[in-house]
Write an enzyme that holds these catalytic residues in place. Structure first.
Site, mmCIF file in Angstrom:
data_model
loop_
_atom_site.group_PDB
_atom_site.id
_atom_site.type_symbol
_atom_site.label_atom_id
_atom_site.label_comp_id
_atom_site.label_asym_id
_atom_site.label_seq_id
_atom_site.Cartn_x
_atom_site.Cartn_y
_atom_site.Cartn_z
ATOM 1 N N GLU A 67 0.829 -1.220 0.000
ATOM 2 C CA GLU A 67 0.000 0.000 0.000
ATOM 3 C C GLU A 67 0.855 1.260 0.000
ATOM 4 O OE1 GLU A 67 -2.897 -0.423 3.188
ATOM 5 O OE2 GLU A 67 -4.199 -1.585 1.880
ATOM 6 N N GLU B 108 -5.491 -8.098 -1.229
ATOM 7 C CA GLU B 108 -6.191 -7.875 0.041
ATOM 8 C C GLU B 108 -7.622 -7.472 -0.250
ATOM 9 O OE1 GLU B 108 -4.660 -5.322 3.131
ATOM 10 O OE2 GLU B 108 -2.604 -5.838 2.627
HETATM 11 C C1 BGP Z 1 -4.551 -2.776 4.803
HETATM 12 C C2 BGP Z 1 -3.213 -3.242 5.295
HETATM 13 C C3 BGP Z 1 -3.229 -4.446 6.149
HETATM 14 C C4 BGP Z 1 -4.501 -4.673 6.911
HETATM 15 C C5 BGP Z 1 -5.761 -4.230 6.225
HETATM 16 C C6 BGP Z 1 -6.991 -4.172 7.075
HETATM 17 O O1 BGP Z 1 -4.582 -1.405 4.686
HETATM 18 O O2 BGP Z 1 -2.345 -3.507 4.218
HETATM 19 O O3 BGP Z 1 -2.055 -4.479 6.878
HETATM 20 O O4 BGP Z 1 -4.436 -4.631 8.233
HETATM 21 O O5 BGP Z 1 -5.621 -2.992 5.615
HETATM 22 O O6 BGP Z 1 -6.932 -3.054 7.894
HETATM 23 P P1 BGP Z 1 -7.266 -3.111 9.426
HETATM 24 O O7 BGP Z 1 -6.330 -4.086 9.999
HETATM 25 O O8 BGP Z 1 -7.035 -1.741 9.927
HETATM 26 O O9 BGP Z 1 -8.674 -3.530 9.509
#
Ligand code: BGP
Length: 479
Positions: A182, A376
């Protein structure tokens, strides 16, 4: 039988070292910036405040990433469960601090390398392709506190050494890689991928854009090294894609949505995929008072070492309403914007939009013409296990099913899509809040927000559902 998803489609799941491993100070590992992030809903506000300086304050805060879900010790059990679901690939990251504890050492920490050898070999033994992110929201703390994070050009050299070490060690047995997770997220939370806090200019556009430039150069160097090590390696970039809508047909909002798409969704991938700064960059820099320091060989390096595929995360959209005629701000939508009246949001306020994923896939493919990889996606939700710790997570299944349908539609539209690795395939520590209770997994981990509990793994209803999805190549998505 012909299926909507190709036979070689990489079905799998994704995690990141700092959110699963724990063992934060074991086997020679150094402190990472994430080890200093407190747990709780105020996490991002705390780290974005003027006073935050990476100090640990154990009297006030908990630090959930220190323990994670103990994947460092339990990875064999976890990967066996992934294999049982039929995973074709497993996306994880290497903790830079296990290899170079402070980032500046001349020689790597063998114990760290040996650990990832074991993780990779376990995957391969199960027929699972590792998909490795070189840098997922962490860097050695030393590089943030002493060097001021990625705005300092010195990090390019440190990252090059780290990348060379791991690519030379693992590049003959791992085909799929990504450089920075990201990378465009620094627009909203520069601490995570650039190591910048207010005291080191996190609010200064100059610092952010310069840091990005250094990351682009570092990403190109890693790509170059990868190809020297093994020409079969596929190197990807990794961005957040938030499909961006204008709130209404007012041209002012339409223009703002287009500009937001350029400056947030595309800016980094434009450089990493096309090998040059986009045509709109000079005006963007001017508007923010940014003057980039670019060294003589940088542009050639960027041009010659573009990525092979576009990895991206997709969770939410952004709705732009410059005119503020009506509409209200979103609450909780991590990337801001106006609430979209047509959509529901998760319990954390992240707006849910499967159609936006089909749009994202088309927009990205149209722009770059390179294979795409949804690395993701998922629903962070509060699970309520029964007395046997079984979770009937129909809501998660529904979310994933709709997004898989959107991917099938995009493939039918003509998009080339390599794979799908839903986020947090096993419950893990949330990035934005440090909570365990924000769960994404097919596998329930018996730990609460204070990380108390047995830590044992339990299959959720979505586990057998995803197993069936993979077994039928994405054809049978029924509950
Ligand atoms: C993305 C990241 C992850 C992950 C995901 C979900 O932005 O790459 O590392 O954690 O989001 O976010 P969160 O954990 O805040 O729900």
């Amino acid at each position: 039988m012909s299926t909507r998803f190709p036979r070689e489609f990489l079905w799998g799941g994704a995690t990141a070292a700092n959110q699963v491993e724990g063992a934060y100070d074991e086997a020679g590992k150094g402190l990472s910036i994430v080890d200093t992030l407190p747990g709780g809903k105020a996490r991002l506000a705390i780290v974005a405040s003027e006073s935050f300086d990476f100090s640990l304050d154990t009297a006030r805060y908990t630090y959930p990433n220190h323990k994670g879900i103990d994947h460092y010790h339990r990875f064999k059990e976890d990967i066996a469960l992934f294999a049982e679901m039929g995973f074709k690939c497993y996306r994880f990251s290497i903790a830079w601090t296990r290899i170079y504890p402070n980032g500046v050492e001349q020689t790597p920490n063998e114990a760290g390398l040996a650990h990832y050898d074991a993780v990779i070999d376990t995957c391969l033994a199960h027929g699972i392709e590792p998909v490795i992110t070189l840098s997922h929201y962490e860097m050695p703390l030393h590089l943030a506190t002493v060097y001021g994070g990625w705005k300092n050009r010195a990090l390019v050299g440190f990252f090059e050494r780290f990348s060379r070490t791991v690519l030379e060690r693992f590049g003959h047995k791992v085909k799929y890689w990504m450089t920075f997770n990201e990378i465009n997220s620094a627009a909203h939370f520069p601490i995570m991928s650039q190591g910048l806090v207010v005291k080191t200019d996190a609010r200064d556009a100059q610092a952010k854009f310069q840091a990005w430039h250094h990351q682009f150069v570092a990403s190109s160097l890693a790509t170059k090294i990868a190809r020297e090590v093994n020409p079969n390696i596929q190197m990807g970039c990794m961005i957040i894609y938030a499909t961006t809508y204008a709130y209404d047909s007012n041209p002012v909002n339409q223009l703002a949505a287009m500009q937001r798409t350029q400056s947030f969704n595309f800016y980094c991938a434009d450089v990493q995929a096309n090998g040059k700064y986009p045509y709109y960059a000079p005006r963007l820099w001017d508007s923010l008072g940014v003057t980039l320091a670019i060294e003589p060989c940088d542009l050639e390096l960027l041009a010659n070492n573009t990525v092979d595929y576009i990895g991206f995360s997709y969770y939410m959209l952004t709705t732009v309403n410059e005119t503020h005629a009506e509409g209200e701000d979103t609450e909780g939508n991590l990337l801001g914007g106006t609430r979209n009246p047509f959509l529901e949001a998760s319990e954390w306020g992240w707006e849910i939009d499967p159609t936006g994923l089909r749009i994202a896939l088309n927009q990205l493919y149209d722009r770059y013409g390179k294979p795409l990889f949804v690395v993701e996606n998922g629903l962070g939700a509060i699970d309520k296990p029964d007395s046997n710790l079984y979770v009937a997570d129909d809501y998660r299944i529904n979310y994933l099913r709709q997004h898989i349908e959107a991917m099938a539609d995009a493939i039918a539209d003509g998009v080339t899509l390599m794979g799908y690795t839903p986020w947090g395939c096993i419950d893990l520590v949330s990035m934005s809040t440090g909570e365990m209770s924000k769960r994404y997994g097919f596998i329930y981990v018996d730990l609460d927000d204070t990380l108390s509990g047995s830590g044992d793994r339990h299959k959720k209803k979505s586990f057998s559902w995803y197993q069936k999805v993979i077994a039928t190549h994405g054809e049978d998505l029924a509950l």
